[in-house]
Scaffold this motif. Structure first.
Motif, PDB file in Angstrom:
ATOM      1  N   ALA A 228       0.837  -1.192   0.000  1.00 26.46           N
ATOM      2  CA  ALA A 228       0.000   0.000   0.000  1.00 26.46           C
ATOM      3  C   ALA A 228       0.877   1.248   0.000  1.00 26.46           C
ATOM      4  N   LEU A 229       0.293   2.388  -0.330  1.00 28.25           N
ATOM      5  CA  LEU A 229       1.055   3.633  -0.360  1.00 28.25           C
ATOM      6  C   LEU A 229       1.603   4.011   1.006  1.00 28.25           C
ATOM      7  N   GLU A 230       0.901   3.632   2.071  1.00 27.02           N
ATOM      8  CA  GLU A 230       1.397   3.987   3.405  1.00 27.02           C
ATOM      9  C   GLU A 230       2.690   3.266   3.768  1.00 27.02           C
ATOM     10  N   ASP A 231       3.050   2.239   3.003  1.00 24.54           N
ATOM     11  CA  ASP A 231       4.315   1.545   3.219  1.00 24.54           C
ATOM     12  C   ASP A 231       5.465   2.190   2.452  1.00 24.54           C
ATOM     13  N   ILE A 232       5.162   3.200   1.641  1.00 25.50           N
ATOM     14  CA  ILE A 232       6.158   3.863   0.800  1.00 25.50           C
ATOM     15  C   ILE A 232       6.486   5.227   1.396  1.00 25.50           C
ATOM     16  N   ASP A 233       7.766   5.549   1.483  1.00 16.63           N
ATOM     17  CA  ASP A 233       8.189   6.838   2.033  1.00 16.63           C
ATOM     18  C   ASP A 233       8.331   7.911   0.966  1.00 16.63           C
ATOM     19  N   LEU A 234       8.679   7.499  -0.250  1.00 16.67           N
ATOM     20  CA  LEU A 234       8.955   8.482  -1.295  1.00 16.67           C
ATOM     21  C   LEU A 234       8.738   7.845  -2.662  1.00 16.67           C
ATOM     22  N   LEU A 235       8.083   8.584  -3.547  1.00 15.99           N
ATOM     23  CA  LEU A 235       7.969   8.214  -4.954  1.00 15.99           C
ATOM     24  C   LEU A 235       8.752   9.234  -5.763  1.00 15.99           C
ATOM     25  N   ILE A 236       9.636   8.755  -6.634  1.00 17.87           N
ATOM     26  CA  ILE A 236      10.391   9.632  -7.520  1.00 17.87           C
ATOM     27  C   ILE A 236       9.969   9.323  -8.950  1.00 17.87           C
ATOM     28  N   THR A 237       9.504  10.333  -9.648  1.00 16.23           N
ATOM     29  CA  THR A 237       9.056  10.181 -11.029  1.00 16.23           C
ATOM     30  C   THR A 237       9.593  11.334 -11.861  1.00 16.23           C
ATOM     31  N   ASP A 238       9.206  11.383 -13.133  1.00 14.46           N
ATOM     32  CA  ASP A 238       9.772  12.395 -14.020  1.00 14.46           C
ATOM     33  C   ASP A 238       8.757  13.470 -14.372  1.00 14.46           C
ATOM     34  N   ALA A 239       9.250  14.502 -15.038  1.00  9.58           N
ATOM     35  CA  ALA A 239       8.464  15.708 -15.272  1.00  9.58           C
ATOM     36  C   ALA A 239       7.319  15.516 -16.254  1.00  9.58           C
ATOM     37  N   ALA A 240       7.254  14.376 -16.928  1.00 13.36           N
ATOM     38  CA  ALA A 240       6.142  14.114 -17.844  1.00 13.36           C
ATOM     39  C   ALA A 240       4.903  13.592 -17.117  1.00 13.36           C
ATOM     40  N   ALA A 241       4.968  13.468 -15.817  1.00 12.66           N
ATOM     41  CA  ALA A 241       3.849  12.915 -15.048  1.00 12.66           C
ATOM     42  C   ALA A 241       2.596  13.779 -15.175  1.00 12.66           C
ATOM     43  N   ASP A 242       1.444  13.121 -15.274  1.00 13.74           N
ATOM     44  CA  ASP A 242       0.148  13.800 -15.355  1.00 13.74           C
ATOM     45  C   ASP A 242      -0.130  14.525 -14.034  1.00 13.74           C
ATOM     46  N   PRO A 243      -0.381  15.825 -14.077  1.00 11.16           N
ATOM     47  CA  PRO A 243      -0.637  16.569 -12.838  1.00 11.16           C
ATOM     48  C   PRO A 243      -1.792  16.000 -12.018  1.00 11.16           C
ATOM     49  N   ALA A 251      -2.385  13.473  -2.405  1.00 11.90           N
ATOM     50  CA  ALA A 251      -3.529  13.604  -1.495  1.00 11.90           C
ATOM     51  C   ALA A 251      -3.573  12.495  -0.464  1.00 11.90           C
ATOM     52  N   THR A 252      -2.907  11.377  -0.719  1.00 14.51           N
ATOM     53  CA  THR A 252      -2.846  10.276   0.252  1.00 14.51           C
ATOM     54  C   THR A 252      -1.802  10.537   1.348  1.00 14.51           C
ATOM     55  N   GLY A 253      -1.024  11.597   1.195  1.00 16.49           N
ATOM     56  CA  GLY A 253       0.052  11.875   2.142  1.00 16.49           C
ATOM     57  C   GLY A 253       1.407  11.406   1.679  1.00 16.49           C
ATOM     58  N   LEU A 254       1.463  10.785   0.486  1.00 14.80           N
ATOM     59  CA  LEU A 254       2.736  10.298  -0.044  1.00 14.80           C
ATOM     60  C   LEU A 254       3.582  11.452  -0.558  1.00 14.80           C
ATOM     61  N   ARG A 255       4.860  11.439  -0.204  1.00 14.89           N
ATOM     62  CA  ARG A 255       5.783  12.419  -0.762  1.00 14.89           C
ATOM     63  C   ARG A 255       6.138  11.997  -2.185  1.00 14.89           C
ATOM     64  N   VAL A 256       5.983  12.921  -3.131  1.00 14.17           N
ATOM     65  CA  VAL A 256       6.304  12.654  -4.532  1.00 14.17           C
ATOM     66  C   VAL A 256       7.294  13.709  -4.999  1.00 14.17           C
ATOM     67  N   ASP A 257       8.464  13.284  -5.437  1.00  7.73           N
ATOM     68  CA  ASP A 257       9.462  14.186  -6.012  1.00  7.73           C
ATOM     69  C   ASP A 257       9.486  14.010  -7.518  1.00  7.73           C
ATOM     70  N   VAL A 258       9.413  15.121  -8.242  1.00  6.43           N
ATOM     71  CA  VAL A 258       9.416  15.104  -9.701  1.00  6.43           C
ATOM     72  C   VAL A 258      10.740  15.674 -10.187  1.00  6.43           C
ATOM     73  N   VAL A 259      11.414  14.930 -11.068  1.00  9.82           N
ATOM     74  CA  VAL A 259      12.740  15.349 -11.549  1.00  9.82           C
ATOM     75  C   VAL A 259      12.750  15.427 -13.069  1.00  9.82           C
TER      76      VAL A 259
END
Length: 259
Positions: A228-243, A251-259
């Motif tokens: 589940a997302l609550e088991d994840i501390d950080l998601l790293i994805t790229d700048a093409a991600a859909d806003p 909104a789930t509280g997950l930290r998402v870094d876009v690079v």
């Protein structure tokens, strides 16, 4: 002769002589000195050789590149890889599952110049991916632990009760987790049930979980849930991600870094 072939040949020559000049390498390979200089610089950056004035010298490593050595997946994956690798503590125990994105991260991490400064400050790699283990074991400044199990040809990943049993005896400071899909509703997912079992156990044994996923994996679904997302501390994805996808995940509280 393409780049992987050149690198294999250069490493074979280094294994024989321990030292190689630009001029000698260019003559032996039938390429320009400029090409050799670029190759030498790349080998040094990968810590597979030590650059010198006019050439390279061998490091204490078995010179054998894996047969499937390749650059993984374009600019987006490389940006994710370099950003993720920079977050890892140089003395951590780091887990990797298989995949092109995690392979790119492992390579970027292994190439960090600050690793291996002392015996007490050694990075440890734990992986169920044969291709990652095969590359990391060539790096004298790393300790590599490969989990046992049955190999899946498509992904080079080991799975099954042997891998899960080995994980039960280990603790991971960081887990770099590749996924086939991740969504607010479904969490982190992959395509195969057997891989999901090992990946889930890796999550359980990790203090900090980082999911690395290109934009095309967001708000998609796959067969088997890893965690589940609550088991994840950080998601790293790229700048093409859909806003919209980013908003749903954050909104789930997950930290998402876009690079």
């Amino acid at each position: 002769m393409d780049r992987p072939q050149r690198w294999n040949r250069l490493l074979e020559l280094l294994a024989d002589s321990g030292r190689l000049s630009v001029e000698e390498a260019a003559e032996r390979l039938g390429v320009s000195p400029a090409t050799v200089r670029r190759d030498f610089t790349a080998l040094a950056e990968q810590q597979l050789a030590t650059r010198t004035h006019g050439g390279v010298v061998a490091t204490s490593v078995a010179y054998e590149l894996p047969t499937r050595y390749r650059q993984s997946g374009g600019e987006a994956k490389q940006r994710i890889a370099e950003y993720t690798a920079a977050l890892v503590d140089p003395s951590a125990v780091v887990g990797f599952n298989g995949g092109t994105t995690t392979t790119a991260v492992a390579r970027a991490l292994a190439g960090r110049p600050d690793l291996g400064k002392s015996a007490d400050d050694q990075l440890t790699i734990v992986t169920n991916a044969l291709n990652i283990a095969g590359e990391m074991v060539l790096r004298p400044h790393l300790r590599t632990i490969c989990l046992g199990g049955v190999a899946r040809r498509e992904s080079y990943e080991l799975h099954g009760p042997l891998a899960e049993r080995a994980l039960a005896e280990l603790h991971l400071d960081e887990l770099i987790l590749g996924v086939n899909a991740i969504s607010a509703a479904g969490g982190a997912q992959c395509r195969h049930l057997d891989e999901a079992g090992v990946n889930t156990e890796m999550v359980r044994r990790s203090h900090h979980v980082i999911v690395v996923a290109t934009a095309d994996k967001l708000e998609k679904t796959a067969l088997a849930r890893i965690c589940a997302l609550e088991d994840i501390d950080l998601l790293i994805t790229d700048a093409a991600a859909d806003p919209t996808a980013l908003t749903a995940l954050r909104a789930t509280g997950l930290r998402v870094d876009v690079v």
